[in-house]
Motif scaffolding. Structure first.
Motif, PDB file in Angstrom:
ATOM      1  N   PHE A 294       0.962   3.184   0.577  1.00 42.46           N
ATOM      2  CA  PHE A 294       1.685   4.896   1.704  1.00 42.46           C
ATOM      3  C   PHE A 294       2.746   5.087   1.372  1.00 42.46           C
ATOM      4  O   PHE A 294       3.937   4.378   0.937  1.00 42.46           O
ATOM      5  N   GLY A 295       3.640   6.332   1.254  1.00 38.37           N
ATOM      6  CA  GLY A 295       4.703   7.065   1.221  1.00 38.37           C
ATOM      7  C   GLY A 295       5.652   6.724   2.886  1.00 38.37           C
ATOM      8  O   GLY A 295       4.721   5.998   3.877  1.00 38.37           O
TER       9      GLY A 295
ATOM     10  N   TYR B 151      -8.620  -3.003   8.384  1.00 40.89           N
ATOM     11  CA  TYR B 151      -7.008  -3.298   8.388  1.00 40.89           C
ATOM     12  C   TYR B 151      -6.287  -3.516   9.118  1.00 40.89           C
ATOM     13  O   TYR B 151      -6.455  -2.420  10.404  1.00 40.89           O
TER      14      TYR B 151
ATOM     15  N   PHE C 127      -1.202  -0.529  13.880  1.00 41.30           N
ATOM     16  CA  PHE C 127      -2.123   0.242  13.955  1.00 41.30           C
ATOM     17  C   PHE C 127      -3.918  -0.325  12.765  1.00 41.30           C
ATOM     18  O   PHE C 127      -3.747  -0.871  12.027  1.00 41.30           O
TER      19      PHE C 127
ATOM     20  N   PHE D  59       2.116  12.327   5.762  1.00 47.36           N
ATOM     21  CA  PHE D  59       1.767  10.866   4.764  1.00 47.36           C
ATOM     22  C   PHE D  59       0.973  11.097   3.825  1.00 47.36           C
ATOM     23  O   PHE D  59       0.268  11.316   4.316  1.00 47.36           O
TER      24      PHE D  59
ATOM     25  N   LEU E  60       0.567  -2.678   4.752  1.00 50.04           N
ATOM     26  CA  LEU E  60      -0.479  -3.810   5.346  1.00 50.04           C
ATOM     27  C   LEU E  60       0.125  -5.232   5.476  1.00 50.04           C
ATOM     28  O   LEU E  60       0.495  -6.084   4.567  1.00 50.04           O
TER      29      LEU E  60
ATOM     30  N   LEU F 283      -3.253   8.062  12.553  1.00 48.57           N
ATOM     31  CA  LEU F 283      -2.979   9.059  12.136  1.00 48.57           C
ATOM     32  C   LEU F 283      -4.268   9.964  11.350  1.00 48.57           C
ATOM     33  O   LEU F 283      -4.885   8.716  11.239  1.00 48.57           O
TER      34      LEU F 283
ATOM     35  N   LEU G  32       4.943  -0.058  15.531  1.00 51.30           N
ATOM     36  CA  LEU G  32       3.785   0.732  16.130  1.00 51.30           C
ATOM     37  C   LEU G  32       2.249   0.175  14.832  1.00 51.30           C
ATOM     38  O   LEU G  32       3.085  -0.044  13.739  1.00 51.30           O
TER      39      LEU G  32
ATOM     40  N   GLN H  35       4.042  -0.070  11.447  1.00 54.70           N
ATOM     41  CA  GLN H  35       4.711   1.209  10.405  1.00 54.70           C
ATOM     42  C   GLN H  35       6.148   1.157  11.094  1.00 54.70           C
ATOM     43  O   GLN H  35       6.216   0.657  12.468  1.00 54.70           O
TER      44      GLN H  35
ATOM     45  N   LEU I 109      -4.571   0.965   0.447  1.00 53.00           N
ATOM     46  CA  LEU I 109      -3.291   2.523   0.997  1.00 53.00           C
ATOM     47  C   LEU I 109      -1.863   1.518   0.726  1.00 53.00           C
ATOM     48  O   LEU I 109      -1.964   1.103   0.952  1.00 53.00           O
TER      49      LEU I 109
ATOM     50  N   TYR J 190      -2.091  -2.850   9.720  1.00 51.34           N
ATOM     51  CA  TYR J 190      -0.486  -2.278   9.165  1.00 51.34           C
ATOM     52  C   TYR J 190       0.185  -2.072  10.553  1.00 51.34           C
ATOM     53  O   TYR J 190       0.448  -1.558  11.179  1.00 51.34           O
TER      54      TYR J 190
ATOM     55  N   LEU K 155       3.874   3.298   6.558  1.00 52.44           N
ATOM     56  CA  LEU K 155       3.141   2.005   6.627  1.00 52.44           C
ATOM     57  C   LEU K 155       3.222   1.213   6.222  1.00 52.44           C
ATOM     58  O   LEU K 155       3.048   1.283   4.421  1.00 52.44           O
TER      59      LEU K 155
END
Lengths: 112, 113
Positions: A102-103, B33, B90, A88, B45, A43, B88, B37, A100, B35, B43
């Motif tokens: 996220f959508g 962090y 991150f 996003f 957490l 991202l 995926l 996906q 955060l 995450y 995403l």
């Protein structure tokens, strides 16, 4: 947790403007972000807006924030094929750990 | 962002295997962090860490563990991988200022057969 919603798909013709919309539920949001994800990549932060602002412009990108309706939009002027990606939106609530939320992401397809 | 690196970039493994995904950053950030996906879910957490001694569960921590070996390193482990952990993954970092803009690594694509 907070709810951030986006439509899943958007198609536009090259040269037109794209508008990607996002709604969120947390009225205490501090910052709202737009990230871009190209195929096979992570991202990339595009832009962000602080919650006390209504608009922010950065070259071809315009972010509009309607706090009353909890609605955020990203307008891309003169959309190019290189803008094809997943976009996003994300919000950072006032409380918490700079997490955060996220959508789901909007897949933008630019048609030549 | 080249300042945040993840290894491996791709991994295929079998159900029940232990897997570790690693993340390193050179941004000097104190917060890191993890995450995952999934298509159509955005995403989510898994874990986050404010510093080496501060690790917290995120929204979907079950089945995962983490280790913050140093300020610059944050690893994610799947003790016994299962197919629905195919995703995926991150890593991201941020500093401790207000808003905390997060910078993401390139991602690790994990497939559990």
């Amino acid at each position: 947790g907070e709810d951030v919603e986006q439509s899943l798909f958007l198609s536009v013709r090259e040269g037109d403007s794209s508008v990607i919309n996002c709604t969120y539920t947390d009225s205490s949001s501090t910052y709202l972000y737009w990230y871009k994800q190209e195929p096979g990549a992570g991202l990339q932060l595009l832009t962000y807006i602080f919650s006390n602002m209504d608009m922010k412009q950065d070259q071809r990108l315009t972010v509009l924030l309607n706090k009353k309706d909890k609605h955020l939009s990203l307008r891309i002027a003169d959309t190019q094929t290189g803008d094809s990606a997943i976009y996003f939106c994300a919000e950072a609530p006032l409380t918490g750990a700079n997490n955060l939320f996220f959508g789901t992401g909007t897949r933008l397809t630019v048609i030549p | 962002d080249a300042d945040v690196t993840q290894t491996p970039r791709n991994r295929i493994t079998k159900t029940g295997k232990r897997i570790m995904l690693e993340c390193s950053q050179t941004k000097g950030h104190d917060r890191m962090y993890w995450y995952r996906q999934d298509p159509g879910l955005g995403l989510r957490l898994i874990y986050y860490s404010f510093d080496v001694k501060d690790i917290n569960k995120g929204e979907i921590s079950d089945g995962y563990s983490v280790s913050r070996q140093a300020q610059a390193k944050f690893s994610l482990s799947l003790e016994s991988a299962i197919p629905n952990q195919t995703a995926l993954y991150f890593c991201a970092t941020s500093d401790s200022t207000g808003g905390g803009t997060q910078y993401f690594g390139p991602g690790t694509r994990l497939t559990v057969l």
